[in-house]
Motif scaffolding. Structure first.
Motif, PDB file in Angstrom:
ATOM      1  N   ILE A  78       0.842  -1.186   0.000  1.00 19.62           N
ATOM      2  CA  ILE A  78       0.000   0.000   0.000  1.00 19.62           C
ATOM      3  C   ILE A  78       0.881   1.242   0.000  1.00 19.62           C
ATOM      4  O   ILE A  78       1.574   1.540   0.980  1.00 19.62           O
ATOM      5  CB  ILE A  78      -0.951  -0.002   1.220  1.00 19.62           C
ATOM      6  CG1 ILE A  78      -1.843  -1.254   1.182  1.00 19.62           C
ATOM      7  CG2 ILE A  78      -1.785   1.265   1.248  1.00 19.62           C
ATOM      8  CD1 ILE A  78      -2.666  -1.470   2.446  1.00 19.62           C
ATOM      9  N   ALA A  79       0.862   1.946  -1.121  1.00 21.22           N
ATOM     10  CA  ALA A  79       1.661   3.164  -1.288  1.00 21.22           C
ATOM     11  C   ALA A  79       0.767   4.291  -1.796  1.00 21.22           C
ATOM     12  O   ALA A  79       1.208   5.162  -2.546  1.00 21.22           O
ATOM     13  CB  ALA A  79       2.811   2.910  -2.250  1.00 21.22           C
ATOM     14  N   SER A  80      -0.478   4.263  -1.383  1.00 19.98           N
ATOM     15  CA  SER A  80      -1.482   5.232  -1.822  1.00 19.98           C
ATOM     16  C   SER A  80      -1.550   6.395  -0.838  1.00 19.98           C
ATOM     17  O   SER A  80      -0.754   6.484   0.105  1.00 19.98           O
ATOM     18  CB  SER A  80      -2.838   4.529  -1.930  1.00 19.98           C
ATOM     19  OG  SER A  80      -3.124   3.849  -0.717  1.00 19.98           O
ATOM     20  N   ALA A  81      -2.518   7.279  -1.026  1.00 17.68           N
ATOM     21  CA  ALA A  81      -2.677   8.428  -0.139  1.00 17.68           C
ATOM     22  C   ALA A  81      -2.958   7.975   1.289  1.00 17.68           C
ATOM     23  O   ALA A  81      -3.611   6.950   1.520  1.00 17.68           O
ATOM     24  CB  ALA A  81      -3.816   9.309  -0.651  1.00 17.68           C
ATOM     25  N   ALA A  87       2.076  24.614   1.591  1.00 16.39           N
ATOM     26  CA  ALA A  87       1.067  24.740   2.648  1.00 16.39           C
ATOM     27  C   ALA A  87      -0.144  23.852   2.370  1.00 16.39           C
ATOM     28  O   ALA A  87      -0.779  23.355   3.312  1.00 16.39           O
ATOM     29  CB  ALA A  87       0.643  26.200   2.780  1.00 16.39           C
ATOM     30  N   GLU A  88      -0.444  23.628   1.095  1.00 16.67           N
ATOM     31  CA  GLU A  88      -1.586  22.771   0.752  1.00 16.67           C
ATOM     32  C   GLU A  88      -1.366  21.353   1.284  1.00 16.67           C
ATOM     33  O   GLU A  88      -2.303  20.691   1.742  1.00 16.67           O
ATOM     34  CB  GLU A  88      -1.785  22.721  -0.767  1.00 16.67           C
ATOM     35  CG  GLU A  88      -2.196  24.045  -1.392  1.00 16.67           C
ATOM     36  CD  GLU A  88      -1.034  25.027  -1.515  1.00 16.67           C
ATOM     37  OE1 GLU A  88       0.140  24.570  -1.520  1.00 16.67           O
ATOM     38  OE2 GLU A  88      -1.292  26.243  -1.581  1.00 16.67           O
ATOM     39  N   TYR A  89      -0.123  20.887   1.215  1.00 19.11           N
ATOM     40  CA  TYR A  89       0.192  19.561   1.747  1.00 19.11           C
ATOM     41  C   TYR A  89       0.112  19.567   3.267  1.00 19.11           C
ATOM     42  O   TYR A  89      -0.403  18.623   3.880  1.00 19.11           O
ATOM     43  CB  TYR A  89       1.592  19.132   1.297  1.00 19.11           C
ATOM     44  CG  TYR A  89       2.058  17.848   1.942  1.00 19.11           C
ATOM     45  CD1 TYR A  89       1.620  16.613   1.486  1.00 19.11           C
ATOM     46  CD2 TYR A  89       2.924  17.874   3.036  1.00 19.11           C
ATOM     47  CE1 TYR A  89       2.026  15.436   2.095  1.00 19.11           C
ATOM     48  CE2 TYR A  89       3.338  16.701   3.648  1.00 19.11           C
ATOM     49  CZ  TYR A  89       2.895  15.491   3.168  1.00 19.11           C
ATOM     50  OH  TYR A  89       3.291  14.326   3.778  1.00 19.11           O
ATOM     51  N   VAL A  90       0.624  20.624   3.878  1.00  9.15           N
ATOM     52  CA  VAL A  90       0.629  20.718   5.340  1.00  9.15           C
ATOM     53  C   VAL A  90      -0.787  20.567   5.893  1.00  9.15           C
ATOM     54  O   VAL A  90      -1.010  19.892   6.910  1.00  9.15           O
ATOM     55  CB  VAL A  90       1.256  22.055   5.791  1.00  9.15           C
ATOM     56  CG1 VAL A  90       1.026  22.291   7.276  1.00  9.15           C
ATOM     57  CG2 VAL A  90       2.749  22.075   5.469  1.00  9.15           C
ATOM     58  N   ARG A  91      -1.747  21.161   5.230  1.00  9.58           N
ATOM     59  CA  ARG A  91      -3.133  21.154   5.728  1.00  9.58           C
ATOM     60  C   ARG A  91      -3.733  19.753   5.781  1.00  9.58           C
ATOM     61  O   ARG A  91      -4.626  19.494   6.591  1.00  9.58           O
ATOM     62  CB  ARG A  91      -4.009  22.057   4.851  1.00  9.58           C
ATOM     63  CG  ARG A  91      -3.683  23.535   4.986  1.00  9.58           C
ATOM     64  CD  ARG A  91      -4.708  24.400   4.248  1.00  9.58           C
ATOM     65  NE  ARG A  91      -4.368  25.809   4.361  1.00  9.58           N
ATOM     66  CZ  ARG A  91      -3.661  26.490   3.455  1.00  9.58           C
ATOM     67  NH1 ARG A  91      -3.262  25.862   2.343  1.00  9.58           N
ATOM     68  NH2 ARG A  91      -3.384  27.755   3.618  1.00  9.58           N
ATOM     69  N   VAL A  92      -3.252  18.837   4.941  1.00  5.23           N
ATOM     70  CA  VAL A  92      -3.823  17.490   4.910  1.00  5.23           C
ATOM     71  C   VAL A  92      -2.874  16.437   5.481  1.00  5.23           C
ATOM     72  O   VAL A  92      -3.230  15.261   5.555  1.00  5.23           O
ATOM     73  CB  VAL A  92      -4.218  17.086   3.468  1.00  5.23           C
ATOM     74  CG1 VAL A  92      -5.263  18.053   2.919  1.00  5.23           C
ATOM     75  CG2 VAL A  92      -3.000  17.033   2.554  1.00  5.23           C
ATOM     76  N   SER A  93      -1.691  16.847   5.901  1.00  2.93           N
ATOM     77  CA  SER A  93      -0.650  15.898   6.325  1.00  2.93           C
ATOM     78  C   SER A  93      -0.785  15.428   7.761  1.00  2.93           C
ATOM     79  O   SER A  93      -0.129  14.474   8.163  1.00  2.93           O
ATOM     80  CB  SER A  93       0.727  16.535   6.145  1.00  2.93           C
ATOM     81  OG  SER A  93       0.911  17.584   7.096  1.00  2.93           O
ATOM     82  N   GLY A  94      -1.608  16.128   8.540  1.00  2.00           N
ATOM     83  CA  GLY A  94      -1.679  15.827   9.961  1.00  2.00           C
ATOM     84  C   GLY A  94      -0.725  16.661  10.787  1.00  2.00           C
ATOM     85  O   GLY A  94      -0.696  16.545  12.010  1.00  2.00           O
ATOM     86  N   GLY A  95       0.065  17.498  10.125  1.00  2.00           N
ATOM     87  CA  GLY A  95       1.008  18.357  10.840  1.00  2.00           C
ATOM     88  C   GLY A  95       2.384  17.736  10.942  1.00  2.00           C
ATOM     89  O   GLY A  95       2.595  16.550  10.681  1.00  2.00           O
ATOM     90  N   MET A  96       3.342  18.555  11.336  1.00  3.17           N
ATOM     91  CA  MET A  96       4.746  18.152  11.347  1.00  3.17           C
ATOM     92  C   MET A  96       5.000  16.904  12.187  1.00  3.17           C
ATOM     93  O   MET A  96       5.721  15.996  11.768  1.00  3.17           O
ATOM     94  CB  MET A  96       5.600  19.309  11.874  1.00  3.17           C
ATOM     95  CG  MET A  96       7.091  19.083  11.767  1.00  3.17           C
ATOM     96  SD  MET A  96       7.994  20.520  12.386  1.00  3.17           S
ATOM     97  CE  MET A  96       9.664  20.075  11.893  1.00  3.17           C
TER      98      MET A  96
END
Length: 328
Positions: free
Chosen positions: A67-70, A157-166
């Protein structure tokens, strides 16, 4: 031969496809991705099939899925694969929500299938040597661990918003490494962070610079240093100090040539991107998963390890927001 269905044909999926295809005991049986262009291109490159998700899951020729999906698809795909009796290799994390992770792991346990979570840094030869040397007693009792992890440049920033944070996206690797190297569970966490690299990251509600201290019941401590910016390359180092010595693992450089002249000594910078820095680690973790498929090993990084790393990330975030040490 073990036939593998690859779920996800993006950047990290391409890395895994190469390792699956080059291993003598595995075949890239099929590629599954809603992006038909990506799936078609990768399947053609390795003479693999293109399958739908249902086709891959119900195909008796598929022995395992990778599994290498989103990230937001991982838990659902793990559960589906478990219900179809497939061995599972999943990129970190299982999910960004701890309750969802725990529900997912109950399904895996119910269907009794192997689940490996891809915290690839455990398989880096340099870091693993630190672990094995420490276990062999070369530095006596481990007392303090320093992990430095700095990315060459910040994500959008678009990625940051969906990444769960640092902490859930980046530092989660370091939480897992701290557990792996120290060999014991921390009893408290204290985190501090700032927004120094990109104002857009702060506007998205996240930080880009952090220090985290983990304390252990033995009295040992681990310090994690993170930054989303490193102008000189991908900075990945650790140092383990013990009662009788010190173990250090430095950066992997672009080349090992040093130049000495009248003005001093110069050497190459660290490799610039994680795919180069951890190329051997990705290959080694696939070798380990093949041993799992053969029944020669159990997953070295299990679903429980994935759950624990996310738990530490959540508690570090709680510490950051409350400005206090959190007892675990």
């Amino acid at each position: 031969m073990f036939n593998i269905a690859l779920l996800g044909a993006g950047r990290i999926g391409q890395v895994h496809a190469a390792n699956i295809a080059s291993h003598g005991a595995t075949t890239l049986w099929s590629v599954v991705d809603p992006n038909q262009e990506f799936a078609t291109r990768l399947a053609a490159q390795y003479q693999a099939r293109q399958q739908s998700l249902d086709e891959a899951m119900t195909d008796p020729n598929v022995h395992a899925v990778l599994i290498a999906s989103a990230t937001d698809t991982h838990a659902d795909l793990i559960e589906m694969a478990a219900r179809h009796g497939k061995a599972i290799f999943c990129e970190k994390p299982v999910h960004l929500d701890l309750a969802r992770v725990r529900d997912c792991l109950k399904v895996v346990k119910e269907y009794d299938v192997p689940l490996f979570i891809g915290f690839n840094r455990r398989f880096d030869p340099q870091f693993r040597r630190v672990k094995t040397d420490a276990q062999a007693g070369r530095i006596g009792k481990p007392e303090s661990l320093l992990i430095i992890s700095r990315d060459p440049s910040p994500p959008p920033a678009e990625y940051v918003r969906v990444s769960g944070g640092m902490f859930r996206d980046m530092t989660i690797h370091d939480f897992d490494m701290a557990r792996f190297i120290m060999g014991e569970e921390p009893v408290s966490v204290y985190a501090q962070g700032s927004n120094l690299v990109d104002p857009a990251i702060g506007e998205a509600g996240d930080i880009d610079t952090a220090f985290i201290v983990l304390k252990y019941a033995s009295g040992a401590m681990a310090t994690i240093v993170n930054s989303r910016r490193s102008s000189y390359g991908y900075d990945q180092r650790l140092e383990l100090h013990g009662s009788e010595g010190l173990l250090c693992a430095g950066n992997i450089l672009e080349n090992q040539v040093q130049h000495y002249g009248k003005q001093g000594c110069t050497s190459a910078l660290p490799e610039h991107f994680f795919l180069q820095r951890y190329k051997s680690a990705y290959a080694a973790e696939w070798e380990h998963f093949v041993a799992v498929l053969r029944g020669e090993a159990v997953p070295d990084c299990s679903g429980d390890d994935g759950e624990r790393a996310l738990y530490l990330a959540d508690k570090a975030l709680e510490s950051l927001h409350s400005q206090r040490e959190i007892v675990l």
